[in-house]
Enzyme design. Structure first.
Site, short mmCIF file in Angstrom:
data_model
loop_
_atom_site.label_atom_id
_atom_site.label_comp_id
_atom_site.label_asym_id
_atom_site.label_seq_id
_atom_site.Cartn_x
_atom_site.Cartn_y
_atom_site.Cartn_z
N LYS A 172 27.20 33.25 41.63
CA LYS A 172 27.23 33.14 43.08
C LYS A 172 27.61 34.50 43.67
O LYS A 172 28.78 34.88 43.70
CB LYS A 172 28.24 32.09 43.56
N GLU A 245 39.74 40.06 39.49
CA GLU A 245 39.96 41.46 39.89
C GLU A 245 40.02 41.48 41.41
O GLU A 245 39.06 41.08 42.06
CB GLU A 245 38.83 42.36 39.38
N CYS A 279 37.52 48.90 46.44
CA CYS A 279 38.82 48.32 46.06
C CYS A 279 39.78 49.40 45.62
O CYS A 279 40.99 49.28 45.79
CB CYS A 279 38.62 47.30 44.94
N GLU A 380 45.98 45.14 52.67
CA GLU A 380 44.68 45.79 52.42
C GLU A 380 43.79 45.64 53.66
O GLU A 380 43.54 44.53 54.11
CB GLU A 380 44.00 45.13 51.22
#
Ligand code: NAD
Length: 480
Positions: A172, A245, A279, A380
C-alpha cells in the site's frame, strides 16, 4: 488517466468503484491520475490472493528470485527518464533529485537479489548425535506501507528483501504517490514475478489500517510518521512483527572552530534539499556562541538564494511541498514559532504570485532563538523550517542535540576530530554524520534510528539481520 489496483493477479478497480485523484503539487490544475480508493473488501481480496499465491514464488530457486529482482531494477533503469519526470509531477521534487532516486532504486533491488542466496540456518552439536538445526523460510504475507517522500526508493527497500525471502507482499503506497507505487509493481511483474506473489492496494490511512488489521498478514513493514507507526504497532498486537521507520528532529552541531562556509553549505543542503521533506533532513542547528551569528547570517543568505519553483524547470533548487496539508503544516509551524517567541529571520511565507500560485510553494524559513522546550525544537515539521539553537559549550551542544524524542540522524561540523568522535559516541541517533549533511545515506550501510525514530530491531540494508524480519525460523530435531 484512471489506474487500477493489482488484486488476485489482475488489474482491477475498487470493488465499489470508489476513486481518488492525485494532482501535481507544482500546478494543481494538472491531474496526475485517478486511483482506486480501496476499501476493506479490496484489502481482504488482496491478502487472500497473496496468501494463496505466494507459495509458487517461495518455491522459486534463489537464482530465479534474484533474477526477478534484478530484472525489476533493469526495468526501472530502462524507463528511468519517464519515471523521473513522473516522479517530479507526482511528488514535486526537482528533476535532479528525482533522477537520483530513480538511479538508487535498482541498486536496492540488486542488493536484495544477492540476499536471496544468503538465507542460512545453523546447526548445533547435540547430546545424542541427532541433527539439531534451524531452518528459515518466508513469513507468508508481508504488508508494506510506505510514505510519499521517496516513493520508489523506500518501497524498494521493503519489496526487495520481502520477495528475496520468498514472501508474498501486499503493497500500500502513499495516497500522495500512487503512480510510483504502481510503477514498482509493473517493474516486478515485467521481470517475471508470479502474479500471485504481489498485490497493490491504493488508498490512504483507512486502507492501511484495514491491511494491518487482517490477521493473515504475518509482518508489517512501515515507513512514515511516529503517530501512525505507533498505531500500527498497537494494531499488529504482541505476536505479529512490525518494522517501523519513522520521523526525526535532526540537528547539526556547529562548534566554534568550524569552517563556517562549509558548515553553512552542509546545513542548507540538509535542511532544504527535497523541499525539507526528508526524514533525515536537518531541522535544527545547534551552534556555539562564537560562530552562531555569522553562521545564521550566511545560512539565511543561502536560503534566500534558493530558487523555488516547479521541479521540471531548469535552475530550480527547491520544488513545492507535496500536498496542501504539508504546505499548511509548514505555515502553521512558522506562525507557532513566532507565537512561542522564536525569531523568524527569513522566509516562511507562501508563494502566491504568477503560475506558482497554483502549487504548494513556500520559501525556506530560518528561525533563531529557539529554546529547547519550544514545540519548534521538539516536533517534526517535515518541511523547510530550520531552527537555530544557541549553546555555549560542547557539553551543552550534546545535551541540546539529544533533547528530543526522536533519534534518527545528527551531524557535527568541526575541525577537531577528537571532539567529533566524542559526539559520535554521545549522540542518541542511529546515524551520525561528521562534516556531512544529516541527510544522504549509503545504500549498502545499515539504516535506522534510535528512540522514537525506529523499532530498531531490524535495520534496513543490514544484510542478514534485516532478512530475519522477513523470515521465520524453526528449530528442527532429526534422528535417523
Ligand atoms: P504517514 O505516517 O502519514 O503515512 C505513511 C503511510 O501510512 C501512508 O501510506 C499512509 O496512507 C499510511 N497510513 C496512515 N494512517 C495509517 C493507519 N492508521 N494504519 C496503517 N497505515 C496508515 O507519513 P507520510 O506523511 O506519508 O510521510 C512522512 C513521514 O514519514 C515523516 O514523519 C517522515 O519522517 C517519515 N519518514 C521516515 C523515513 C525513515 O526511514 N525513517 C523515511 C521517509 C519518511
Amino acid at each position: 488517466m484512471t489506474h487500477s489496483n493489482f488484486v488476485g493477479g489482475q488489474w482491477v478497480p475498487a470493488s465499489d468503484g470508489a476513486t481518488f485523484e492525485r494532482r501535481n503539487p507544482a500546478d494543481t490544475d494538472v491531474v496526475v491520475g485517478v486511483f482506486p480508493q480501496s476499501g476493506p473488501d479490496d484489502v481482504a481480496a488482496a491478502v487472500a490472493g497473496v496468501q494463496a499465491g505466494y507459495r509458487e514464488w517461495a518455491d522459486f530457486s534463489p537464482e530465479r528470485r534474484a533474477a526477478v529482482l534484478e530484472g525489476a531494477g533493469d526495468w526501472i533503469t530502462a524507463h528511468g527518464d519517464d519515471l523521473a519526470a513522473e516522479l517530479v509531477r507526482e511528488e514535486g521534487k526537482t528533476l535532479a533529485e528525482a533522477r537520483m532516486e530513480v538511479s538508487r532504486t535498482p541498486l536496492n533491488f540488486r542488493f536484495y537479489a544477492a540476499e536471496a542466496f544468503r538465507l542460512t540456518g545453523q546447526t548445533f552439536p547435540s547430546a545424542d548425535g541427532s541433527l539439531v538445526m534451524t531452518l528459515r523460510g518466508p513469513v507468508g504475507v508481508v504488508a508494506a506501507i510506505t510514505p510519499w517522500n521517496f516513493p520508489l526508493n523506500i518501497p524498494s527497500r521493503k519489496l526487495g528483501p520481502a520477495l528475496a525471502a520468498g514472501n508474498g507482499v501486499v503493497f500500500k503506497p502513499s495516497e500522495v504517490t500512487p503512480l510510483m507505487g504502481q510503477r514498482l509493481v509493473e517493474a516486478l511483474l515485467a521481470a517475471g514475478l508470479p502474479a500471485g506473489a504481489i498485490a497493490l492496494v491504493q488508498g490512504g490511512g483507512a486502507t492501511g489500517a484495514a491491511l494491518v488489521a487482517d490477521a493473515r498478514v504475518g509482518a508489517v513493514t512501515f515507513t512514515g510518521s511516529y503517530a501512525v507507526g505507533k498505531a500500527i504497532h498497537a494494531a499488529a498486537g504482541p505476536t505479529r512483527r512490525t518494522q517501523l521507520e519513522m520521523g526525526g528532529k535532526n540537528p547539526v552541531v556547529v562548534l566554534a572552530d568550524a569552517d563556517l562556509e562549509r558548515a553553512a553549505q552542509i546545513i542548507v543542503k540538509g535542511a532544504f534539499g527535497l523541499s525539507g521533506q526528508a526524514c533525515t533532513g536537518t531541522s535544527r542547528v545547534v551552534a556555539q556562541d562564537e560562530v552562531h551569528d555569522a553562521l545564521l547570517a550566511r545560512v539565511v543568505e543561502l536560503a534566500e538564494q534558493r530558487v523555488v519553483g516547479s521541479g521540471l524547470t531548469s535552475g530550480v533548487d527547491m520544488g513545492p511541498q507535496a500536498t496542501a496539508q504539508q504546505r499548511d503544516k509548514v505555515l502553521d509551524y512558522v506562525a507557532l514559532g513566532q507565537q512561542e517567541g522564536a525569531r523568524l529571520v527569513g522566509g516562511g511565507e507562501p508563494i502566491t504570485d504568477g503560475a506558482l500560485a497554483r502549487g504548494h510553494f513556500v520559501r525556506p524559513a530560518v528561525f533563531s532563538e529557539v529554546a529547547p522546550a519550544m514545540r519548534l525544537a521538539q516536533e517534526e515539521v517535515f518541511g523547510p523550517v530550520l531552527a537555530f539553537q544557541r549553546v555555549s559549550s560542547f557539553e551543552e551542544a550534546v545535551q541540546v542535540a539529544n533533547d528530543t524524542e526522536y533519534g534518527l540522524s545528527a551531524g557535527i561540523v568541526t575541525r577537531d576530530l577528537a571532539r567529533a568522535l566524542d559526539f559520535v559516541r554521545e549522540s542518541s541517533t542511529g546515524l551520525v554524520k561528521v562534516n556531512q549533511p544529516t541527510s544522504g545515506v549509503a545504500m549498502n550501510a545499515p539504516f535506522g534510528g534510535l528512540k522514537n525514530s525506529s523499532t530498531q530491531t531490524y535495520k534496513e540494508q543490514a544484510g542478514d539481520t534485516m532478512m530475519h524480519f522477513y523470515t521465520q525460523e524453526k528449530t528442527v530435531y532429526v534422528s535417523s
